[in-house]
Design an enzyme around this catalytic site. Structure first.
Site, PDB file in Angstrom:
ATOM      1  N   ASP A 118     -16.945 -10.696  -8.785  1.00 36.38           N
ATOM      2  CA  ASP A 118     -17.198 -10.761 -10.222  1.00 36.38           C
ATOM      3  C   ASP A 118     -16.700 -12.060 -10.822  1.00 36.38           C
ATOM      4  O   ASP A 118     -17.245 -12.549 -11.812  1.00 36.38           O
ATOM      5  CB  ASP A 118     -16.504  -9.598 -10.943  1.00 36.38           C
ATOM      6  N   ASP A 191     -20.741 -13.270 -15.610  1.00 33.82           N
ATOM      7  CA  ASP A 191     -19.975 -12.802 -14.463  1.00 33.82           C
ATOM      8  C   ASP A 191     -20.646 -13.345 -13.212  1.00 33.82           C
ATOM      9  O   ASP A 191     -21.886 -13.358 -13.113  1.00 33.82           O
ATOM     10  CB  ASP A 191     -19.954 -11.277 -14.400  1.00 33.82           C
ATOM     11  N   HIS A 240     -24.170  -6.782 -13.358  1.00 35.41           N
ATOM     12  CA  HIS A 240     -24.101  -7.260 -11.977  1.00 35.41           C
ATOM     13  C   HIS A 240     -25.376  -6.912 -11.214  1.00 35.41           C
ATOM     14  O   HIS A 240     -25.851  -5.776 -11.227  1.00 35.41           O
ATOM     15  CB  HIS A 240     -22.855  -6.743 -11.271  1.00 35.41           C
ATOM     16  N   ASP A 242     -25.879  -7.072  -7.898  1.00 35.66           N
ATOM     17  CA  ASP A 242     -25.773  -6.767  -6.473  1.00 35.66           C
ATOM     18  C   ASP A 242     -25.798  -5.283  -6.113  1.00 35.66           C
ATOM     19  O   ASP A 242     -25.466  -4.915  -4.984  1.00 35.66           O
ATOM     20  CB  ASP A 242     -24.552  -7.445  -5.853  1.00 35.66           C
ATOM     21  N   CYS A 345     -19.104  -6.373  -3.872  1.00 37.69           N
ATOM     22  CA  CYS A 345     -18.206  -6.577  -5.013  1.00 37.69           C
ATOM     23  C   CYS A 345     -16.799  -6.926  -4.555  1.00 37.69           C
ATOM     24  O   CYS A 345     -16.125  -7.763  -5.168  1.00 37.69           O
ATOM     25  CB  CYS A 345     -18.128  -5.311  -5.864  1.00 37.69           C
TER      26      CYS A 345
END
Length: 360
Positions: A118, A191, A240, A242, A345
């Site tokens: 992140d 981020d 995010h 991912d 992450c």
């Protein structure tokens, strides 16, 4: 331009052979304080109960018994990485239960050092510290400074993106869920985990934590060697990329059936890349916090173009990966979900064997 693949920091995509990585830790973690950015990514039906929990617990240390199962999984994850020949580095523990602030705002505490992805964006031989858009995560970068300084001394480039003010002007407190984002364009924020890297082509998600101003800052900073493609998904809690859009190797991207692209980028329309639909997770609906982390099954870590570390309970995904020509490496990790993420992450890859290339 081709970067020096012997550099101490060298990572251009998500699939080149992995040599060195940072893995997060849970020491010193605190429960997240309540703030508007956190509300925006909570399931609608859980907002009120979550608000009560975080207003009560926010900034307070996480008890050791709550982290113990996750710590066992982290140890096994690291054992697998090292067994596959990967060098593992860890950040410096911070006490996230300490309150902090700026002249404009105060936070009763921070987060947890579980998710380097992140905070740190590695592009070639450069480490970029992301701005972060939650006040609770403002100083999270400090845990990585000793590592980054060492990489810098060994020749890596180091950039800290403009530190944001995070004043009320950045947030749309009356945002309409599903129609707009909680972040405005007051200042650039992003981020690092909203960036998916495919060599010269970077897919960057506009989300509740990454605004267009932040994407434009990143575009200008990286310059003409890179092409940034802004992507948005049908996801009212977007945060995010991912667990939504995951490049696996040249020619294959894993996509989320519940979060389709609002518009397919031209670079994908005009390519022969496959968009592979992820099987649904086997995570039980009774699992704690499952509604916030349902698709962390997609949050995998590629060791190279074949080997992928995947949650061991996700049999449908494991079988699909095998059918697609990959070699999945199962590892238990679900107890780490409640601290923010899964394998991707929980890491920031520092060095992969490879050079900067165009794949489209």
């Amino acid at each position: 331009m081709e970067s020096n693949n012997t550099s101490v920091v060298n990572s251009h995509n998500e699939w080149d052979p992995l040599e060195e990585i940072i893995v997060g830790l849970l020491d010193g973690g605190a429960d997240l304080p309540w703030e508007i950015g956190l509300q925006a990514v909570m399931p609608k039906e859980d907002v009120e109960s979550s608000r009560a929990f975080h207003l009560d617990r926010g900034g307070k240390s996480i008890d050791r018994h709550r982290t113990a199962p996750a710590l066992k999984e982290l140890a096994e994850f690291i054992r697998i990485l090292e067994g596959e020949g990967v060098t593992v580095k860890r950040p410096k523990p911070l006490d996230h239960s300490e309150s902090f602030g700026t002249p404009q705002w105060q936070s009763p505490g921070g987060n947890v050092q579980a998710d380097p992805r992140d905070v740190l964006l590695v592009i070639g031989d450069e480490i970029i510290e992301a701005t972060m858009s939650w006040r609770s995560r403002y100083f999270e970068f400090l845990a990585y400074r000793d590592l980054i300084k060492d990489y810098f001394k060994q020749g890596a480039r180091w950039t800290a993106a403009p530190k944001p003010q995070l004043t009320d002007e950045l947030y749309k407190h009356d945002y309409v869920r599903g129609e707009e984002y909680v972040t405005t364009e007051f200042e650039p924020v992003f981020d690092a985990a909203d960036v998916a890297r495919c060599g010269r082509d970077l897919f960057v998600q506009r989300s509740h934590v990454t605004n267009l101003f932040g994407i434009e800052w990143l575009r200008r900073h990286l310059g003409d060697d890179y092409r940034l493609h802004v992507v948005e998904f049908e996801d009212d809690r977007a945060i995010h990329i991912d667990a939504t859009f995951v490049p696996l190797c040249p020619g294959k991207i894993l996509v989320n059936p519940d979060r389709p692209l609002k518009a397919v980028p031209d670079v994908l329309k005009n390519s022969n890349w496959e968009l592979l639909t992820a099987p649904r997770s086997t995570l039980p609906e009774s699992y704690p916090l499952y509604r916030s982390f349902r698709w962390l099954s997609m949050n995998m870590l590629s060791l190279d173009e074949k080997r992928i570390i995947v949650e061991k309970s996700e049999e449908p995904l494991i079988n699909a990966l095998k059918d697609w020509g990959f070699e999945p490496i199962p590892c238990a990790f679900r107890n780490n979900y409640r601290f923010g993420g899964s394998f991707h992450c929980a890491t920031a890859d520092i060095r992969r064997t490879g050079t900067l290339q165009s794949y489209f």
